[in-house]
Scaffold this active site. Structure first.
Site, PDB file in Angstrom:
ATOM      1  N   TYR A 129      82.184  44.680  76.312  1.00  0.00           N
ATOM      2  CA  TYR A 129      80.823  45.222  76.369  1.00  0.00           C
ATOM      3  C   TYR A 129      80.256  45.263  74.944  1.00  0.00           C
ATOM      4  CZ  TYR A 129      77.431  48.989  77.458  1.00  0.00           C
ATOM      5  OH  TYR A 129      76.313  49.752  77.626  1.00  0.00           O
ATOM      6  N   ASP A 201      88.831  49.176  79.647  1.00  0.00           N
ATOM      7  CA  ASP A 201      87.511  49.593  80.146  1.00  0.00           C
ATOM      8  C   ASP A 201      87.449  49.203  81.621  1.00  0.00           C
ATOM      9  OD1 ASP A 201      84.836  49.810  80.914  1.00  0.00           O
ATOM     10  OD2 ASP A 201      84.101  49.390  78.890  1.00  0.00           O
TER      11      ASP A 201
HETATM   12  C1  LIG Z   1      77.596  50.579  80.654  1.00  0.00           C
HETATM   13  C2  LIG Z   1      78.953  50.300  80.148  1.00  0.00           C
HETATM   14  C3  LIG Z   1      79.533  51.105  79.166  1.00  0.00           C
HETATM   15  C4  LIG Z   1      78.792  52.238  78.509  1.00  0.00           C
HETATM   16  O1  LIG Z   1      78.368  53.221  79.390  1.00  0.00           O
HETATM   17  P1  LIG Z   1      77.065  54.109  79.078  1.00  0.00           P
HETATM   18  O2  LIG Z   1      77.221  55.257  80.004  1.00  0.00           O
HETATM   19  O3  LIG Z   1      75.866  53.252  79.351  1.00  0.00           O
HETATM   20  O4  LIG Z   1      77.149  54.534  77.643  1.00  0.00           O
HETATM   21  C5  LIG Z   1      80.824  50.811  78.760  1.00  0.00           C
HETATM   22  N1  LIG Z   1      81.505  49.769  79.284  1.00  0.00           N
HETATM   23  C6  LIG Z   1      80.981  48.969  80.225  1.00  0.00           C
HETATM   24  C7  LIG Z   1      81.771  47.842  80.771  1.00  0.00           C
HETATM   25  C8  LIG Z   1      79.676  49.203  80.682  1.00  0.00           C
HETATM   26  O5  LIG Z   1      79.141  48.397  81.604  1.00  0.00           O
END
Ligand SMILES: *Cc1c(COP(=O)(O)O)cnc(C)c1O
Length: 402
Positions: A129, A201
């Protein structure tokens, strides 16, 4: 945890269950301890800064035990946040606990800062990301923490990139712009052999489709903003940890002052209860649309790991329960912006995971360094809960006009 166990047990801070309850049941029951819910179904919204103690002896006891899930001070949460954290922990069998953050980006930084110290080296997937990359390049690097981006399709060969000062490997699979699938068991195997910490993630799959702690990953990160909240109205993040990394994760979140509001935690917990049924619908509709796009003459590539011919599909089918609602495609001919502007049922905007469909033009080439992106503009679709045939009809008319 079933009803009798919930009434019998207090809040657990030992290693959680063995995954005997199936995920769709765990997602309904998790964290609803009667001492937190009272006699109602959902843990109520407890707003607090000050927590009052009956006397000074109890005040001293509170400091001494310093336990999670016990009243202390508003920044440490109330039953509303504890209940959500506990529910998320229960989705990752073998996990020890979950810390909550005000956004997914804060969860990513909270996890990495709990692991890395100056002089350390980090291996980061090239499909990460984009704000995660910025954290590495703009914040960690000036503080003496170097990042090497690696080809997300590397499995056990990642060992060739390990340096004497390598501390951690960060994965994101599938990448949320480019959808490469990573070989998690192979990478975790290298990490264990080299004594490295692994972070993942897990926003795309969520622990319902891919619990990563039982696969040996140390830290499972979710942008709850997406599928967990599910209604496009709350920013929130979480990190669920195995035993080895838990104390540092908790300490780092606490000293950095991370906390989330009880109202946001309540909404996230409410979203979580329906996650399994929503994901089933997102997944089914998205796969149907991906297959339909494959046959359209104006479409170039369809980036959906659930498609049998997709590179990495074998790994995907081995590890994931199912796909979710986010995937991409490229155009063989036509203009991506024109196509997106012609859509009626798809909103245009960032984020995803809500009940409504979205379309976004993306340029993955701008955020790659290990392996160049050669497929140009990707139209990223978040497939919502609308009738799938309405969405297909909309895509058909937009493709015809683009
Ligand atoms: C959106 C997203 C984030 C961050 O999340 P937010 O709540 O927007 O800060 C992190 N990792 C991935 C894969 C995302 O899609």
């Amino acid at each position: 945890m079933g009803r009798k166990a919930r009434y019998a047990q207090g809040h657990r801070r030992s290693v959680n269950g063995t995954g005997k309850t199936r995920p769709a049941t765990a997602v309904v029951q998790g964290g609803r301890l009667p001492k937190w819910t009272g006699p109602v179904v959902n843990t109520p919204v407890w707003r607090a800064s000050t927590i009052l103690y009956p006397d000074t002896a109890s005040l001293k006891d509170g400091v001494k035990t310093n336990a999670d899930g016990e009243w202390f001070y508003g920044r440490r949460g109330t039953p509303t946040q504890w209940s959500l954290a506990e529910a998320l922990t229960e989705l990752e069998p073998g996990a020890v606990g979950t810390m909550l953050y005000p956004s997914g980006a804060a969860a990513v930084s909270g996890a990495l800062l709990s692991v890395l110290t100056p002089g350390d080296h980090l291996l980061m997937t090239d499909s990460a990301y984009d704000p995660t990359r910025r954290l590495c390049d703009a914040y960690l690097r000036p503080r003496g923490i170097e990042t090497t981006y690696y080809d997300p399709t590397l499995g056990a060969d990642i060992v060739k990139l390990v340096q004497p000062n390598t501390r951690a490997i960060f994965m994101e699979s599938p990448g949320s712009l480019t959808f490469e699938v990573q070989d998690v068991p192979a990478i975790v195997g290298v990490a264990k052999a080299c004594n490295l910490i692994t972070l993942f993630d897990n926003t795309w799959a969520t622990p319902l489709n891919l619990p990563v702690i039982p696969m040996g990953v140390d830290l499972s990160i979710i942008a709850c903003t997406k599928y967990v909240v599910g209604h496009s109205d709350v920013m929130l993040g979480s990190v669920t940890s195995g035993a080895a990394t838990w104390n540092n994760l908790r300490l780092t979140a606490q000293v950095l002052g991370q906390c989330v509001s009880p109202d946001d935690a309540y909404l996230a917990a409410r979203g979580l209860r329906t996650l399994d049924v929503r994901l089933a619908r997102h997944s089914e509709s998205a796969l149907k649309i991906a297959k339909w796009l494959l046959d359209h003459p104006k479409v170039g590539r369809v980036l959906h790991p659930g498609l049998p011919d997709y590179p990495g599909h074998e790994i995907f089918a081995r590890d994931f329960k199912r796909a979710t609602g986010l995937f991409g495609f490229t155009l063989a001919t036509g203009d991506a912006n024109q196509l997106i502007d012609a859509l009626e049922h798809f909103g245009i905007g960032y984020s995803w995971g809500g009940y409504e469909s979205l379309a976004l033009p993306t340029e993955p080439g701008r955020c790659r360094s290990a392996v160049p992106w050669t497929h140009g503009t990707v139209i990223r679709l978040q497939i919502g809960l609308e009738d799938v045939d309405d969405l297909i009809a909309d895509l058909r008319q937009a493709l015809d006009s683009a």
